[in-house]
Design a protein around this motif. Structure first.
Motif, PDB file in Angstrom:
ATOM      1  N   LEU A   1       0.810  -1.213   0.000  1.00  0.00           N
ATOM      2  CA  LEU A   1       0.000   0.000   0.000  1.00  0.00           C
ATOM      3  C   LEU A   1       0.845   1.266   0.000  1.00  0.00           C
ATOM      4  O   LEU A   1       0.485   2.278  -0.621  1.00  0.00           O
ATOM      5  N   ALA A   2       1.955   1.252   0.707  1.00  0.00           N
ATOM      6  CA  ALA A   2       2.834   2.427   0.781  1.00  0.00           C
ATOM      7  C   ALA A   2       4.166   2.021   1.374  1.00  0.00           C
ATOM      8  O   ALA A   2       4.287   0.973   2.031  1.00  0.00           O
ATOM      9  N   ARG A   3       5.169   2.876   1.180  1.00  0.00           N
ATOM     10  CA  ARG A   3       6.444   2.744   1.862  1.00  0.00           C
ATOM     11  C   ARG A   3       7.025   4.128   2.094  1.00  0.00           C
ATOM     12  O   ARG A   3       6.672   5.098   1.413  1.00  0.00           O
ATOM     13  N   ILE A   4       7.931   4.240   3.053  1.00  0.00           N
ATOM     14  CA  ILE A   4       8.550   5.533   3.341  1.00  0.00           C
ATOM     15  C   ILE A   4       9.831   5.302   4.122  1.00  0.00           C
ATOM     16  O   ILE A   4       9.984   4.302   4.830  1.00  0.00           O
ATOM     17  N   ASP A   5      10.764   6.229   3.968  1.00  0.00           N
ATOM     18  CA  ASP A   5      11.965   6.260   4.790  1.00  0.00           C
ATOM     19  C   ASP A   5      11.612   7.090   6.020  1.00  0.00           C
ATOM     20  O   ASP A   5      11.521   8.323   5.950  1.00  0.00           O
ATOM     21  N   VAL A   6      11.397   6.429   7.109  1.00  0.00           N
ATOM     22  CA  VAL A   6      10.940   7.136   8.310  1.00  0.00           C
ATOM     23  C   VAL A   6      12.014   8.036   8.907  1.00  0.00           C
ATOM     24  O   VAL A   6      11.704   8.943   9.686  1.00  0.00           O
ATOM     25  N   SER A   7      13.271   7.814   8.559  1.00  0.00           N
ATOM     26  CA  SER A   7      14.310   8.706   9.063  1.00  0.00           C
ATOM     27  C   SER A   7      14.215  10.079   8.415  1.00  0.00           C
ATOM     28  O   SER A   7      14.657  11.082   8.982  1.00  0.00           O
ATOM     29  N   ALA A   8      13.635  10.169   7.219  1.00  0.00           N
ATOM     30  CA  ALA A   8      13.488  11.434   6.504  1.00  0.00           C
ATOM     31  C   ALA A   8      12.074  11.995   6.618  1.00  0.00           C
ATOM     32  O   ALA A   8      11.883  13.213   6.691  1.00  0.00           O
ATOM     33  N   TYR A   9      11.096  11.128   6.644  1.00  0.00           N
ATOM     34  CA  TYR A   9       9.698  11.548   6.674  1.00  0.00           C
ATOM     35  C   TYR A   9       8.944  10.743   7.725  1.00  0.00           C
ATOM     36  O   TYR A   9       8.115   9.881   7.412  1.00  0.00           O
ATOM     37  N   PRO A  10       9.219  11.022   8.965  1.00  0.00           N
ATOM     38  CA  PRO A  10       8.627  10.202  10.038  1.00  0.00           C
ATOM     39  C   PRO A  10       7.109  10.327  10.142  1.00  0.00           C
ATOM     40  O   PRO A  10       6.451   9.421  10.653  1.00  0.00           O
ATOM     41  N   GLY A  11       6.526  11.459   9.654  1.00  0.00           N
ATOM     42  CA  GLY A  11       5.084  11.673   9.782  1.00  0.00           C
ATOM     43  C   GLY A  11       4.317  11.410   8.499  1.00  0.00           C
ATOM     44  O   GLY A  11       3.232  11.982   8.291  1.00  0.00           O
ATOM     45  N   SER A  12       4.864  10.558   7.646  1.00  0.00           N
ATOM     46  CA  SER A  12       4.182  10.223   6.396  1.00  0.00           C
ATOM     47  C   SER A  12       2.739   9.810   6.672  1.00  0.00           C
ATOM     48  O   SER A  12       2.461   9.069   7.621  1.00  0.00           O
ATOM     49  N   HIS A  13       1.819  10.302   5.804  1.00  0.00           N
ATOM     50  CA  HIS A  13       0.401  10.009   6.003  1.00  0.00           C
ATOM     51  C   HIS A  13      -0.233   9.466   4.727  1.00  0.00           C
ATOM     52  O   HIS A  13      -0.199  10.103   3.665  1.00  0.00           O
ATOM     53  N   VAL A  14      -0.809   8.265   4.806  1.00  0.00           N
ATOM     54  CA  VAL A  14      -1.542   7.624   3.713  1.00  0.00           C
ATOM     55  C   VAL A  14      -2.779   6.998   4.321  1.00  0.00           C
ATOM     56  O   VAL A  14      -2.688   6.311   5.345  1.00  0.00           O
ATOM     57  N   ALA A  15      -3.956   7.226   3.701  1.00  0.00           N
ATOM     58  CA  ALA A  15      -5.190   6.670   4.249  1.00  0.00           C
ATOM     59  C   ALA A  15      -6.046   6.065   3.142  1.00  0.00           C
ATOM     60  O   ALA A  15      -6.197   6.661   2.062  1.00  0.00           O
ATOM     61  N   TYR A  16      -6.574   4.889   3.403  1.00  0.00           N
ATOM     62  CA  TYR A  16      -7.496   4.201   2.495  1.00  0.00           C
ATOM     63  C   TYR A  16      -8.821   4.053   3.228  1.00  0.00           C
ATOM     64  O   TYR A  16      -8.908   3.362   4.244  1.00  0.00           O
ATOM     65  N   ILE A  17      -9.875   4.717   2.710  1.00  0.00           N
ATOM     66  CA  ILE A  17     -11.180   4.732   3.374  1.00  0.00           C
ATOM     67  C   ILE A  17     -12.210   4.027   2.492  1.00  0.00           C
ATOM     68  O   ILE A  17     -12.506   4.463   1.381  1.00  0.00           O
ATOM     69  N   ASN A  18     -12.706   2.900   2.967  1.00  0.00           N
ATOM     70  CA  ASN A  18     -13.700   2.099   2.250  1.00  0.00           C
ATOM     71  C   ASN A  18     -13.264   1.785   0.827  1.00  0.00           C
ATOM     72  O   ASN A  18     -13.984   2.025  -0.153  1.00  0.00           O
ATOM     73  N   CYS A  19     -12.075   1.249   0.681  1.00  0.00           N
ATOM     74  CA  CYS A  19     -11.524   0.907  -0.622  1.00  0.00           C
ATOM     75  C   CYS A  19     -11.563  -0.602  -0.870  1.00  0.00           C
ATOM     76  O   CYS A  19     -11.377  -1.396   0.057  1.00  0.00           O
ATOM     77  N   GLN A  20     -11.767  -0.989  -2.137  1.00  0.00           N
ATOM     78  CA  GLN A  20     -11.653  -2.385  -2.556  1.00  0.00           C
ATOM     79  C   GLN A  20     -10.205  -2.652  -2.912  1.00  0.00           C
ATOM     80  O   GLN A  20      -9.565  -1.841  -3.591  1.00  0.00           O
ATOM     81  N   MET A  21      -9.674  -3.784  -2.467  1.00  0.00           N
ATOM     82  CA  MET A  21      -8.262  -4.082  -2.682  1.00  0.00           C
ATOM     83  C   MET A  21      -8.067  -5.469  -3.271  1.00  0.00           C
ATOM     84  O   MET A  21      -8.644  -6.440  -2.769  1.00  0.00           O
ATOM     85  N   THR A  22      -7.255  -5.547  -4.325  1.00  0.00           N
ATOM     86  CA  THR A  22      -6.912  -6.817  -4.961  1.00  0.00           C
ATOM     87  C   THR A  22      -5.402  -6.951  -5.027  1.00  0.00           C
ATOM     88  O   THR A  22      -4.703  -5.992  -5.370  1.00  0.00           O
ATOM     89  N   ASN A  23      -4.909  -8.122  -4.697  1.00  0.00           N
ATOM     90  CA  ASN A  23      -3.471  -8.430  -4.774  1.00  0.00           C
ATOM     91  C   ASN A  23      -2.613  -7.530  -3.887  1.00  0.00           C
ATOM     92  O   ASN A  23      -1.516  -7.111  -4.264  1.00  0.00           O
ATOM     93  N   ILE A  24      -3.105  -7.221  -2.716  1.00  0.00           N
ATOM     94  CA  ILE A  24      -2.319  -6.484  -1.721  1.00  0.00           C
ATOM     95  C   ILE A  24      -1.737  -7.505  -0.749  1.00  0.00           C
ATOM     96  O   ILE A  24      -2.425  -8.430  -0.290  1.00  0.00           O
ATOM     97  N   ALA A  25      -0.463  -7.333  -0.447  1.00  0.00           N
ATOM     98  CA  ALA A  25       0.198  -8.252   0.485  1.00  0.00           C
ATOM     99  C   ALA A  25      -0.454  -8.169   1.862  1.00  0.00           C
ATOM    100  O   ALA A  25      -0.981  -7.120   2.258  1.00  0.00           O
ATOM    101  N   ALA A  26      -0.366  -9.243   2.595  1.00  0.00           N
ATOM    102  CA  ALA A  26      -0.971  -9.292   3.930  1.00  0.00           C
ATOM    103  C   ALA A  26      -0.397  -8.216   4.833  1.00  0.00           C
ATOM    104  O   ALA A  26      -1.128  -7.577   5.598  1.00  0.00           O
TER     105      ALA A  26
END
Length: 609
Positions: A524-549
Motif C-alpha cells: 500500500l505504501a512505503r517511506i523512509d521514516v528517518s526522513a519523513y517520520p510523519g508520512s500520512h496515507v489513508a485508504y477509506i472504504n476501498c476495494q483491494m486486490t493483490n495487496i500483500a498481507a
C-alpha cells in the motif's frame, strides 16, 4: 486501444528505484446564362394577370474532399415566359448556381379602348447548377429574375396599367457538391498535412504524410522546412536518435520526433519553429520516410507549400487544439504557450480526439483547463524519463506533462501516457508541483515508475492511475475520490508520501486498488521514516486486490507513532471485509476519523473542490 508508434531511439534506459524526483480547392463552378423568354401576347382588357411561377433553383454541388480541380460550369437556367401586361415582380431567389436565369420580356400592347389586362409575370428562369467545388467548395447563389410586365395601351386612350403579377415562389435550395481531392501528390502519397497550397494553417503543425499502406522510417536523410526566402527554419535528421529542444522554458532531450501512426508518418517540429503569417515549404530527402513501395522524395519550393494563420487568437479564454488543423493550434503545448507568463485569466483549452506526441512543460500559468474531447481518444503520449535527460535529469524535466507554480488547474477527460518501458528509470506521466486547488477528473494517467508526482492541494476523481514503483508520490496533499489505482507488469508499491508531519498526505476514498496477473503481493505504501517520520496515507472504504498481507512497509529505522498509515473497512473486489490482522505499522482507524478523511475540506485544508 492500440496504436503503432515507431520512433528510433538510441537512449539506453536503466531502472532506477531511487527516490522519486494538424488544398485549397479551386473556385466554385460558374452557372451558364439563362435564355430570354419569348414576348407575351397582347393582353385583353381587365383583370389581373396571374403570377408567373419561380423556376426551380439548380442543385448546388456538395462540398467534398479537398482538391485543386475546377468545378464544371452549371447549366443555363431557362428563361421565364413573357408576362402580359403587369408591372415587374421579382421572384424570390433560390440558392443555386451563380448565374441568374434571364427574365421574360415585357407584355405586348393592350387591346382597344378597354383597359389592358394585367400582364402575367414571367416565370423565373431556372438557376444554373453549381460547379463542383474545391476544398470546402461553396455552391453559388443564383437568382431567377421575374419577367417584366407592360401596361397595355388603349385605342384612343391609354389603357390603365395592369395589376401587378404575383411574385414567383422561391426556388428550392440546392445541395452542396463534392470537392476534389488533393492533386499533384508524390507517387504513393494519398494526403499531406498541411495541405499543399493551404492557408490559415496553425502555427505549430506536425507534418503528416499519408500513404496507401504502412510506411517505415529511414535512418538517413532529412525532413526540412524552409521559409519563403529559402532559409531552413526546422529540420529533423533521420540519422539522429535524439534532439534537443526548449519547452516551456526548460531544456529537454527528446527522442527523434518522427512516428508511424497507421498509414501515416508524423513529424513533429521543434517548439515555436514556425511563426504567424508566414509561407513555408517542405522538402523530404529520399530514404528518410519509406513508402510501402517505391521511394519518396519531395523537393523544390512549390510541391509542399503552405501559409500559417496571420495572427494569434485575439481572445484566449477559449482555445482549441486539433491535429487536422480545424483548431487554432495543432499541439497542446502550442496552446499553452499562447497564454502570457503569470497568466491568471481563465482559459479553457479544448483538445480534439487524436494522438498528441508531446512532452509538455507549463510554468506559472494559472486557471487553465485542459478539456479532452474523448477520455480514451484524446491522448498525450511520449517517452521521457530520468535516464533520457542524462546528467541534467531532475524532477523538472523527466515528466511527460508538467505543470508548476500554478493554481486552479483542471485536467479533464483525456489520457496521459508515458511510454518509458520497464526498467527505464523514473518516468512521471503527470507532474504537478506547487499546484494549488488543482483538479484531475475523468482521466487515464499511465506510466510505470513514479507515474504521479504531486505537490500542493490536488483533488482527483473518477480517474485511472497505472504504474508499479512508488507510482503515486510527492510532498503535497492529494484526495482521490472513486479512482482506480492499478499495478501493472510486476509487484510494486503504490504510494510514497513525503508530507510534513503536521499535514495530511495521500487519501483514497471509495477507490479500487487493482492489479494485473503479474502484479501480486503489492504494498500500500512505503517511506523512509528517518526522513519523513510523519508520512500520512489513508485508504477509506476501498476495494483491494493483490495487496500483500503486511500491507505497509517502512525503511530507515523503526517507525514511531508519528507515522500515519491509516485504513478503514477495506474489502476485496466482492465487497467482503479483508483480513487485516497481518498489517505492519498500519492503524485501523475509527468511524469518526474515517468521516474526517471523507471530508475534502478537512484533508485539503479548507478547500472544497
Amino acid at each position: 486501444m492500440k496504436q503503432v508508434f515507431l520512433a528510433l531511439a538510441g537512449v539506453s534506459l536503466a531502472l532506477s528505484l531511487a527516490s522519486c524526483a494538424e488544398s485549397t480547392g479551386s473556385d466554385d463552378g460558374t452557372g451558364g446564362i439563362g435564355m430570354t423568354g419569348a414576348a407575351g401576347s397582347v393582353g385583353s382588357g381587365g383583370g389581373t394577370g396571374a403570377a408567373g411561377t419561380t423556376g426551380t433553383a439548380g442543385a448546388t454541388g456538395a462540398a467534398g474532399t479537398t482538391g485543386t480541380a475546377t468545378g464544371a460550369a452549371g447549366a443555363t437556367g431557362a428563361a421565364g415566359t413573357t408576362g402580359i401586361g403587369g408591372s415587374p415582380v421579382t421572384g424570390v431567389a433560390g440558392s443555386g448556381g451563380q448565374t441568374a436565369g434571364s427574365g421574360g420580356k415585357a407584355g405586348g400592347a393592350g387591346g382597344g379602348a378597354g383597359t389592358g389586362a394585367a400582364g402575367h409575370a414571367g416565370t423565373t428562369g431556372s438557376a444554373g447548377t453549381t460547379g463542383i467545388a474545391g476544398t470546402g467548395g461553396k455552391g453559388g447563389t443564383g437568382t431567377g429574375t421575374a419577367g417584366t410586365a407592360g401596361g397595355g395601351k388603349g385605342g384612343t386612350g391609354t389603357g390603365a396599367a395592369g395589376a401587378t403579377g404575383a411574385a414567383g415562389t422561391t426556388g428550392a435550395a440546392g445541395t452542396t457538391g463534392a470537392a476534389g481531392s488533393q492533386g499533384n501528390l508524390p507517387p504513393g502519397v494519398t494526403a499531406l498535412f498541411p495541405p499543399p497550397g493551404g492557408t490559415g494553417i496553425c502555427p505549430d503543425p506536425p507534418l503528416r504524410i499519408t500513404f496507401s499502406g504502412v510506411p517505415t522510417l529511414g535512418s538517413s536523410g532529412k525532413i526540412q522546412v524552409f521559409n519563403s526566402s529559402g532559409t531552413v527554419v526546422a529540420s529533423v535528421d533521420m540519422s539522429a536518435t535524439t534532439v534537443n529542444d526548449t519547452i516551456g522554458g526548460t531544456a529537454f532531450i527528446l527522442l527523434r520526433p518522427v512516428y508511424v501512426e497507421g498509414d501515416s508518418a508524423v513529424i513533429y517540429l521543434k517548439t515555436k519553429a514556425l511563426s504567424y503569417g508566414q509561407t513555408y515549404y517542405v522538402n523530404v530527402d529520399s530514404g528518410a520516410i519509406k513508402p510501402p513501395s517505391g521511394t519518396l522524395s519531395i523537393t523544390g519550393s512549390t510541391a509542399w507549400r503552405f501559409t500559417t494563420v496571420s495572427a494569434a487568437p485575439s481572445s484566449l479564454s477559449a482555445l482549441s487544439v486539433a491535429l487536422d488543423g480545424s483548431g487554432q493550434f495543432c499541439t497542446v503545448q502550442g496552446a499553452t504557450d499562447a497564454l502570457p507568463n503569470n497568466n491568471t485569466a481563465a482559459s479553457t483549452i479544448t483538445i480534439k480526439t487524436g494522438m498528441y506526441h508531446e512532452i509538455m512543460e507549463v510554468k506559472s500559468k494559472s486557471n487553465v483547463t485542459l478539456q479532452g474531447q474523448d477520455r480514451a481518444g484524446t491522448v498525450i503520449l511520449g517517452t521521457n524519463n530520468n535516464t533520457q535527460q542524462g546528467t541534467n535529469a531532475s524532477t523538472s524535466n523527466r515528466s511527460l506533462l508538467g505543470f508548476s507554480n500554478t493554481n486552479g488547474l483542471v485536467i479533464d477527460n483525456l489520457t496521459i501516457h508515458n511510454l518509458t518501458p520497464q526498467g527505464g528509470s523514473q518516468a512521471e506521466a503527470l507532474t504537478l508541483q506547487n499546484c494549488d486547488k488543482c483538479t484531475v477528473s475523468n482521466a487515464n494517467i499511465e506510466s510505470l515508475q513514479d507515474t504521479l508526482l504531486w505537490s500542493g492541494r490536488i483533488y482527483a476523481t473518477n480517474s485511472y492511475i497505472a504504474g508499479n514503483v512508488d507510482y503515486v508520490w510527492g510532498t503535497g496533499v492529494a484526495y482521490f475520490n472513486q479512482c482506480e489505482i492499478h499495478t501493472v507488469g510486476r509487484s510494486g508499491v503504490l504510494v510514497q508520501s513525503r508530507n510534513a508531519a503536521s499535514a495530511y498526505g495521500y487519501v483514497f476514498v471509495d477507490s479500487k486498488l487493482t492489479a494485473d496477473a503479474a502484479a501480486t503481493n503489492n504494498m500500500l505504501a512505503r517511506i523512509d521514516v528517518s526522513a519523513y517520520p510523519g508520512s500520512h496515507v489513508a485508504y477509506i472504504n476501498c476495494q483491494m486486490t493483490n495487496i500483500a498481507a503486511a500491507g505497509w512497509t517502512a525503511t530507515g529505522g523503526t517507525p514511531t507513532s508519528a507515522l500515519r498509515y491509516w485504513e478503514y473497512q477495506s474489502t476485496d473486489a466482492s465487497g467482503n471485509a479483508l483480513d487485516v490482522s497481518g498489517r505492519m505499522y498500519g492503524t485501523q482507524i475509527s468511524a469518526s476519523q474515517a468521516a474526517m478523511m471523507r471530508d475534502p475540506t478537512v484533508v485539503l485544508n479548507g478547500w472544497q473542490p
